[in-house]
Design a protein around this motif. Structure first.
Motif, PDB file in Angstrom:
ATOM      1  N   SER A   1       0.825  -1.209   0.000  1.00  0.00           N
ATOM      2  CA  SER A   1       0.000   0.000   0.000  1.00  0.00           C
ATOM      3  C   SER A   1       0.860   1.262   0.000  1.00  0.00           C
ATOM      4  N   SER A   2       0.648   2.061  -1.054  1.00  0.00           N
ATOM      5  CA  SER A   2       1.325   3.353  -1.169  1.00  0.00           C
ATOM      6  C   SER A   2       0.497   4.261  -2.053  1.00  0.00           C
ATOM      7  N   ASP A   3       0.756   5.536  -1.943  1.00  0.00           N
ATOM      8  CA  ASP A   3       0.113   6.522  -2.806  1.00  0.00           C
ATOM      9  C   ASP A   3       1.138   7.585  -3.173  1.00  0.00           C
TER      10      ASP A   3
ATOM     11  N   ALA B   1      -6.353   1.656   1.346  1.00  0.00           N
ATOM     12  CA  ALA B   1      -4.988   1.170   1.122  1.00  0.00           C
ATOM     13  C   ALA B   1      -5.008  -0.038   0.183  1.00  0.00           C
ATOM     14  N   ALA B   2      -5.996  -0.922   0.346  1.00  0.00           N
ATOM     15  CA  ALA B   2      -6.127  -2.092  -0.527  1.00  0.00           C
ATOM     16  C   ALA B   2      -6.443  -1.664  -1.958  1.00  0.00           C
TER      17      ALA B   2
ATOM     18  N   ARG C   1      -5.378   1.022  -3.355  1.00  0.00           N
ATOM     19  CA  ARG C   1      -4.097   1.473  -3.904  1.00  0.00           C
ATOM     20  C   ARG C   1      -3.233   0.286  -4.320  1.00  0.00           C
ATOM     21  N   CYS C   2      -3.280  -0.801  -3.553  1.00  0.00           N
ATOM     22  CA  CYS C   2      -2.573  -2.023  -3.963  1.00  0.00           C
ATOM     23  C   CYS C   2      -3.133  -2.511  -5.295  1.00  0.00           C
TER      24      CYS C   2
ATOM     25  N   CYS D   1      -9.701  -3.679  -2.856  1.00  0.00           N
ATOM     26  CA  CYS D   1      -9.065  -4.145  -4.092  1.00  0.00           C
ATOM     27  C   CYS D   1     -10.062  -4.932  -4.943  1.00  0.00           C
TER      28      CYS D   1
ATOM     29  N   VAL E   1       3.771  -1.403   6.160  1.00  0.00           N
ATOM     30  CA  VAL E   1       2.597  -1.056   5.352  1.00  0.00           C
ATOM     31  C   VAL E   1       1.343  -1.719   5.915  1.00  0.00           C
TER      32      VAL E   1
ATOM     33  N   VAL F   1      -1.271  -2.926   4.018  1.00  0.00           N
ATOM     34  CA  VAL F   1      -1.824  -3.995   3.183  1.00  0.00           C
ATOM     35  C   VAL F   1      -0.803  -4.388   2.115  1.00  0.00           C
ATOM     36  N   GLU F   2      -0.796  -5.679   1.765  1.00  0.00           N
ATOM     37  CA  GLU F   2      -0.063  -6.181   0.610  1.00  0.00           C
ATOM     38  C   GLU F   2      -0.971  -7.171  -0.109  1.00  0.00           C
TER      39      GLU F   2
END
Length: 151
Positions: free
Chosen positions: A41-43, A64-65, A67-68, A112, A140, A142-143
């Motif tokens: 998760s990043s932006d 966050a999900a 964004r993944c 997601c 982070v 979420v992955e």
């Protein structure tokens, strides 16, 4: 309507496909399946960190999900050259950085899953796992990793 046109219509902008952070490749194609490595998760502001059930609420985890998911689709575009080659989202595996008593991992990973259906329509419906992790790389939230079928 093409997938690229759908992204534009919905105002969805994909990030650049992230570079691997260690000794692995971002995706592998085997036959008509593309396996995309876990995307964290990043932006545009950097990593989205935190622990669900402690410092983050479900809604923030779902964002966050999502964004993944955008990063997964960006990797898929890099792998195929065109998202219109995607036949189906096969499977997502989501990892949620959460406390031992947090039980809403599925609600987090829905961020997601919902994106995949929004972008790919019926072909975006997929098998899935949503599991808790006591920690994730670099803290982070979420992955998520994915498997896609392509033409």
């Amino acid at each position: 309507m093409s997938i690229e046109a759908r992204l534009t219509e919905k105002g969805i902008t994909l990030p650049d496909a992230p570079a691997p952070a260690a000794n692995y490749v971002p995706y592998v194609q085997s036959g008509n399946l593309i396996y995309v490595s876990g995307q964290i998760s990043s932006d545009e502001n950097g990593l989205i960190t935190g622990k669900l059930g402690d410092t983050l609420e479900v809604e923030a985890g779902a964002a966050a999900a999502r964004r993944c998911g955008l990063a997964l689709i960006a990797q898929l575009r890099a792998a195929t050259g065109s998202l219109d080659k995607v036949k189906r989202v096969v499977k997502l595996t989501g990892f949620v950085n959460s406390t031992p008593d947090f039980t809403d991992q599925p609600k987090v990973i829905n961020g997601c899953s919902d994106l995949m259906v929004e972008v790919f329509g019926e072909a975006g419906a997929h098998a899935r796992a949503a599991v808790s992790a006591p920690s994730l790389p670099m803290g982070v939230a979420v992955e998520i990793e994915a498997i896609f079928e392509v033409e």
